[in-house]
Design a protein around this motif. Structure first.
Motif, short mmCIF file in Angstrom:
data_model
loop_
_atom_site.label_atom_id
_atom_site.label_comp_id
_atom_site.label_asym_id
_atom_site.label_seq_id
_atom_site.Cartn_x
_atom_site.Cartn_y
_atom_site.Cartn_z
N SER A 151 0.48 -1.13 0.15
CA SER A 151 -0.29 0.12 0.21
C SER A 151 0.74 1.66 -0.32
CB SER A 151 -0.86 0.00 1.43
OG SER A 151 -0.23 0.24 2.85
N SER A 154 2.29 1.66 -3.39
CA SER A 154 0.82 2.19 -4.17
C SER A 154 0.34 4.23 -4.08
CB SER A 154 -0.26 1.24 -3.64
OG SER A 154 -1.74 1.71 -5.24
N TYR A 155 0.81 4.19 -2.80
CA TYR A 155 0.61 5.30 -2.62
C TYR A 155 1.84 6.19 -3.16
CZ TYR A 155 -0.53 9.88 0.41
OH TYR A 155 -0.64 10.83 0.58
N SER A 158 2.02 7.22 -7.31
CA SER A 158 0.92 7.77 -7.41
C SER A 158 -0.14 8.99 -6.72
CB SER A 158 -0.17 7.23 -8.09
OG SER A 158 -1.38 6.38 -7.30
#
Length: 244
Positions: A151, A154-155, A158
């Protein structure tokens, strides 16, 4: 992690009930802080020696709190802010980031994080260890209390903003699974790399710095927020770390 103080280790693993462990944690933490302050006065030592000692005491307290909470093995605690940069002092909040392996149950991990925060930050007749702020996690107070390396990746790939790239230059492993911490920090570094090539990064940093100065409503010549003050040095150093 630190965990170098045998008294903290004994408190975390002792046979007494949990409430007594938390009381002992607070009392001994206060002792460590007092001892550091006494050395400051008696030895007139460099300020960074004092900050290093208080940082080590905070690391040890967090490690003990993890033991009191019986945190699972696939769990770790990272530091940000002044604790992350080893500049913790008696007025500092501990900016903490809680992490779990993907296979660890999210509710179990969140419960461990909540117990760690309670052990460190709850106010009781024995006082408190220090305030804990977990809001520097992805999406702040609206995000999951305990995140995963995936996570984070991913954070930062983007969604993360320029101020978060600067903030996470201070991220540091404190306690728990060091391998998990290394994975997470690597993901942050990889995700933050996009800012190094962003032509708007410098402008975003300057805008953020300007907003901070207005929010602080500082006096002219303030050591902390004025031109050339602590915030400027911190912003420049963090900016260059991201760029390079």
């Amino acid at each position: 992690g630190a965990g170098g103080d045998p008294v903290f280790a004994h408190i975390a693993s002792g046979a007494v009930e949990q409430g007594e462990k938390m009381a002992l944690l607070r009392r001994y933490s206060r002792h460590r802080t007092f001892a550091a302050g006494a050395r400051d006065l008696a030895e007139v030592r460099p300020v960074y020696d004092s900050l290093e000692e208080l940082t080590a005491a905070a690391d040890d307290a967090i490690t003990a709190a993890m033991g009191i909470a019986a945190a699972p093995g696939q769990f770790t605690v990272l530091a940000l802010g002044r604790l992350g940069s080893r500049e913790f002092d008696i007025a500092s909040d501990a900016d903490l980031l809680f992490l779990r392996e993907e296979r660890l149950d999210a509710h179990k991990a969140a419960r461990a994080a909540e117990q760690i925060v309670e052990a460190l930050a709850a106010y009781t007749r024995d006082g408190t260890v220090f305030a804990v702020d977990p809001r520097l996690r992805p999406r702040g107070g609206e995000g999951e209390l305990v995140v995963t390396p995936a996570s984070l990746a991913s954070y930062f790939a983007s969604e993360a903003q320029a101020w978060e790239a600067l903030t996470y230059t201070k991220v540091r492993f404190v306690a728990g699974s060091e391998r998990l911490a290394e994975r997470a920090i690597a993901e942050v570094e990889q995700g933050s790399a996009r800012f190094a090539e962003d032509p708007n990064f410098a402008a975003a940093v300057r805008e953020m710095r300007g907003k901070l100065e207005k929010a602080e409503s500082s006096e002219p010549g303030s050591f902390k927020t004025g031109p050339g003050g602590f915030y400027d040095i911190d912003f420049v150093a963090s900016y260059l770390m991201v760029r390079n």
